[in-house]
Design a protein around this motif. Structure first.
Motif, PDB file in Angstrom:
ATOM      1  N   THR B  91      42.867  52.376  57.663  1.00  0.00           N
ATOM      2  CA  THR B  91      42.997  53.468  56.714  1.00  0.00           C
ATOM      3  C   THR B  91      44.228  53.304  55.837  1.00  0.00           C
ATOM      4  OG1 THR B  91      44.167  54.686  58.412  1.00  0.00           O
ATOM      5  CG2 THR B  91      41.835  55.181  58.144  1.00  0.00           C
ATOM      6  N   GLY B  92      45.071  52.321  56.156  1.00  0.00           N
ATOM      7  CA  GLY B  92      46.269  52.140  55.346  1.00  0.00           C
ATOM      8  C   GLY B  92      47.405  53.050  55.773  1.00  0.00           C
ATOM      9  N   ASP B  95      51.074  51.636  56.148  1.00  0.00           N
ATOM     10  CA  ASP B  95      52.034  51.618  55.044  1.00  0.00           C
ATOM     11  C   ASP B  95      52.987  52.792  55.147  1.00  0.00           C
ATOM     12  OD1 ASP B  95      50.864  49.412  54.094  1.00  0.00           O
ATOM     13  OD2 ASP B  95      49.905  50.352  52.367  1.00  0.00           O
ATOM     14  N   ARG B  96      52.398  53.926  55.433  1.00  0.00           N
ATOM     15  CA  ARG B  96      53.167  55.158  55.567  1.00  0.00           C
ATOM     16  C   ARG B  96      54.256  55.001  56.639  1.00  0.00           C
ATOM     17  NH1 ARG B  96      53.255  59.029  51.877  1.00  0.00           N
ATOM     18  NH2 ARG B  96      55.464  58.809  52.285  1.00  0.00           N
ATOM     19  N   LEU B  98      55.604  52.310  57.652  1.00  0.00           N
ATOM     20  CA  LEU B  98      56.634  51.362  57.205  1.00  0.00           C
ATOM     21  C   LEU B  98      57.664  52.023  56.296  1.00  0.00           C
ATOM     22  CD1 LEU B  98      54.538  48.184  56.420  1.00  0.00           C
ATOM     23  CD2 LEU B  98      56.470  48.277  57.961  1.00  0.00           C
ATOM     24  N   LEU B  99      57.282  53.171  55.745  1.00  0.00           N
ATOM     25  CA  LEU B  99      58.165  53.841  54.798  1.00  0.00           C
ATOM     26  C   LEU B  99      59.149  54.774  55.472  1.00  0.00           C
ATOM     27  CD1 LEU B  99      55.677  54.690  51.946  1.00  0.00           C
ATOM     28  CD2 LEU B  99      57.587  53.122  51.876  1.00  0.00           C
ATOM     29  N   LEU B 104      59.017  51.357  64.329  1.00  0.00           N
ATOM     30  CA  LEU B 104      57.563  51.312  64.152  1.00  0.00           C
ATOM     31  C   LEU B 104      56.869  51.526  65.474  1.00  0.00           C
ATOM     32  CD1 LEU B 104      57.155  48.224  61.836  1.00  0.00           C
ATOM     33  CD2 LEU B 104      56.712  50.595  61.277  1.00  0.00           C
ATOM     34  N   TYR B 257      51.790  40.953  58.236  1.00  0.00           N
ATOM     35  CA  TYR B 257      51.239  42.032  57.410  1.00  0.00           C
ATOM     36  C   TYR B 257      52.061  42.201  56.147  1.00  0.00           C
ATOM     37  CZ  TYR B 257      49.801  46.702  55.970  1.00  0.00           C
ATOM     38  OH  TYR B 257      49.335  47.767  55.252  1.00  0.00           O
ATOM     39  N   GLN B 258      53.390  42.171  56.314  1.00  0.00           N
ATOM     40  CA  GLN B 258      54.254  42.392  55.163  1.00  0.00           C
ATOM     41  C   GLN B 258      54.142  41.285  54.130  1.00  0.00           C
ATOM     42  OE1 GLN B 258      57.910  43.246  57.388  1.00  0.00           O
ATOM     43  NE2 GLN B 258      58.005  45.104  56.184  1.00  0.00           N
ATOM     44  N   SER B 259      53.737  40.087  54.588  1.00  0.00           N
ATOM     45  CA  SER B 259      53.649  39.029  53.591  1.00  0.00           C
ATOM     46  C   SER B 259      52.249  38.893  53.006  1.00  0.00           C
ATOM     47  CB  SER B 259      54.115  37.701  54.183  1.00  0.00           C
ATOM     48  OG  SER B 259      53.315  37.360  55.264  1.00  0.00           O
ATOM     49  N   THR B 260      51.247  39.491  53.659  1.00  0.00           N
ATOM     50  CA  THR B 260      49.907  39.348  53.099  1.00  0.00           C
ATOM     51  C   THR B 260      49.359  40.630  52.506  1.00  0.00           C
ATOM     52  OG1 THR B 260      48.967  39.796  55.241  1.00  0.00           O
ATOM     53  CG2 THR B 260      49.170  37.490  54.606  1.00  0.00           C
ATOM     54  N   GLY B 261      49.890  41.768  52.919  1.00  0.00           N
ATOM     55  CA  GLY B 261      49.333  43.015  52.432  1.00  0.00           C
ATOM     56  C   GLY B 261      48.075  43.364  53.166  1.00  0.00           C
TER      57      GLY B 261
END
Lengths: 327, 262
Positions: B91-92, B95-96, B98-99, B104, B257-261
């Motif tokens: 669901t993405g 990202d939230r 990570l902010l 984590l 994840y951070q390098s591929t999105g």
């Protein structure tokens, strides 16, 4: 020194394509063609403290990728990025404590719980001291007019109400930089105005730097002094909004409402004339022919009932710009 | 310390959320039924044929209950990692996370919590106590400690499994079903008497995934089936090691994840 500095940032993504033709589904399960997409191609810019920047571009141009890099979610392939003297993806925790992010289409509030509970959690997440939290919450709740909503479960809020709470949540820890990703998407006019008002105020009073990605040109027009246009991963334009207008939309438009429909004929000085029923839209260049003369000529030639002079619609400008840059 | 406080805060909010829905007592009952009916096959089998060698139904059940309780604990307190590959990352929402300026690990662990999952723990504990009583084991302080440590170790092992799955989910989302070997299937393994277990499996569940270390060994120690009591205390270190390994994979995953999105 600039608060945000990006130099030669590049980012590529690999996506797998499904083979075409018959049995493609089946073959796709075993063989995949890889395709490399350049999401960002040598992006450089600097933003100073307190700037309000509109970041616009068509879907898939690389807007969110840039925001993700600046907020430390993604690591770029190459390039240099320094925000408040930190490299976002290397010092994630320290970095994100001082920024705020609002996603228009995603919520950070707890769906089933009163808004207040989500705020309380954020207080702990950002370790906000109790007194400043109370003070800040009161301030935001008044400004955004959400005091009455704090005890309502999020699922019962309207989109506009939720968005206002969302913004309060992002501002609770008094971030120095605020990233807004389509904050006004799909919300009603009242909420939209309230939202813009608080953004302006935050910017004016606390000097918060804001970067706004949006498709709503009204947002850009009312809020941003500077715009950046991105397309195909490249920065196409960076500067004042009025210069963008001067370059891409030098014309003024006159909307003339007539007493009866008239088939269009040429009027001296008019660059373009469009007629819809008894409404004519006339475009002219004010550098060549002053507005009052143009109005006079129209009045002489047409049975006028009413008349509005305006700038060209900003949406049209952007559309034209995308077109010229072959996006 | 603030991480622990934050985690507790998450649990508190989830508890409030859970209570918003009227159906929660039903859910508790539902899980309870699953847990109780699960080993019923064995019990019936043993009831009909008596015991296999020196393996009585109580023995099997004790080992099984140890594993189930550990699993239940991990499932209750690390539910977020259990859901991570299937929900959070798709669901993405990640990202939230990570902010936010905090761990984590805590955020993911706290991202889901279902109170009814704890019924598995209670059922397991009940079964352990019943078995020990039937096996006429004297409950000395040492024994209680051994079992407690074993359960904590077991909880860590299963938490490790969830973390490991989540770490792998960064690389591939589709082909993760085999991970069930480590979760739901793994405590089924404990129902098989260890003497009849193939050597390969026995090694696997001791040294790779320390299933037997957290179930059979403590049980054997407490009930006096072996002479080496200390093996029963190996559960906690084994659990820690396994979790450490899993955390490593998780870290690599986050970086990926951070390098591929997406």
């Amino acid at each position: 020194m600039a608060q945000i500095e990006l130099r030669h940032i590049c980012k590529t993504f690999t996506v797998s394509l499904r083979p075409e033709g018959r049995m493609s589904m089946l073959r796709g399960a075993f063989v995949r063609r890889k395709k490399v997409i350049k999401a960002l191609d040598d992006i450089s810019f600097t933003i100073d403290t307190g700037e309000l920047v509109g970041y616009i571009g068509p879907n898939g141009a690389g807007k969110s990728t840039t925001v993700k890099i600046m907020s430390g979610i993604l690591t770029p392939d190459s390039g240099y990025c320094r925000i408040m003297n930190r490299i976002p993806w290397q010092e994630r925790v320290a970095h994100v404590a001082r920024i705020g992010v609002v996603f228009g289409q995603r919520t950070q509030l707890w769906w089933d719980l009163p808004v207040q509970d989500s705020f309380d959690l954020l207080k702990d997440i950002y370790s906000i001291p109790f007194t400043s939290y109370k003070h800040r919450l009161h301030e935001l709740a008044t400004a955004l007019d959400i005091s009455a909503l704090l005890t309502t479960p999020v699922r019962q809020l309207s989109l506009g109400q939720r968005m206002r709470c969302e913004l309060a949540a992002a501002l609770l820890h008094s971030p120095r930089i605020l990233f807004l990703d389509e904050p006004t998407i799909g919300i009603d006019a009242v909420s939209k105005l309230a939202l813009r008002e608080i953004l302006k105020r935050e910017n004016r009073e606390n000097g918060v730097t804001m970067i706004l990605t949006t498709h709503d040109m009204d947002d850009v027009e009312t809020l941003c002094s500077r715009v950046m246009v991105i397309g195909h991963g490249r920065l196409l334009y960076d500067g004042k909004l009025h210069r963008l207008k001067a370059d891409y939309a030098p014309w003024r438009s006159i909307r003339a409402i007539l007493t009866e429909p008239v088939t269009p004929f040429h009027i001296e000085g008019a660059e373009r004339i469009k007629a819809e029923g008894n409404v004519w839209t006339v475009l002219f260049n004010p550098d060549i022919i002053p507005a009052h003369i143009m109005v006079e000529r129209l009045a002489r030639a047409l049975p006028l009932r009413d008349l509005v002079i305006g700038e060209q619609n900003i949406d049209e400008i952007i559309a034209k710009m995308y077109q010229e840059m072959c996006l | 310390m603030s991480s622990v406080r934050l985690y507790l805060k998450y649990l508190h909010l989830h508890l409030l959320t859970g209570l918003q829905y009227k159906g929660w007592p039903l859910m508790v009952l539902q899980v309870l039924i699953v847990v109780i009916t699960d080993p019923i096959g064995i019990i019936l089998l043993f009831y009909r044929f008596g015991s296999i060698g020196e393996w009585s139904v109580e023995r099997i059940l004790l080992i099984y209950a140890m594993a189930v309780t550990s699993f239940g604990l991990a499932e209750t307190f690390c539910r977020g990692f259990d859901y991570f590959p299937w929900r959070t990352i798709r669901t993405g929402d990640f990202d939230r996370l990570l902010l936010r300026p905090c761990s984590l690990f805590v955020q993911v662990a706290g991202s889901y919590f279902h109170i009814h999952r704890i019924s598995r723990v209670f059922a397991g504990l009940g079964a352990i106590i019943w078995c020990l009583w039937r096996l006429e084991v004297e409950l000395t302080m040492l024994h209680i400690c051994t079992i407690g440590l074993a359960l904590i170790g077991g909880c860590l092992v299963y938490a490790g499994v969830f973390v490991l799955t989540s770490g792998l989910a960064f690389f591939t989302i589709q082909s993760l079903d085999w991970i069930f070997i480590f979760t739901n299937a793994s405590y089924q393994v404990t129902r098989c008497p260890i003497d009849y277990m193939p050597q390969v499996l026995r090694r696997f569940f001791t040294f790779v995934m320390p299933m037997l270390v957290i179930s059979y060994m403590p049980a054997a120690a407490v009930c006096g089936w072996t002479k080496t009591y200390w093996l029963g205390l190996a559960a906690l270190p084994a659990g820690l090691l396994f979790l450490l390994f899993a955390t490593l994979i998780w870290r690599i995953g986050v970086r990926h994840y951070q390098s591929t999105g997406s």
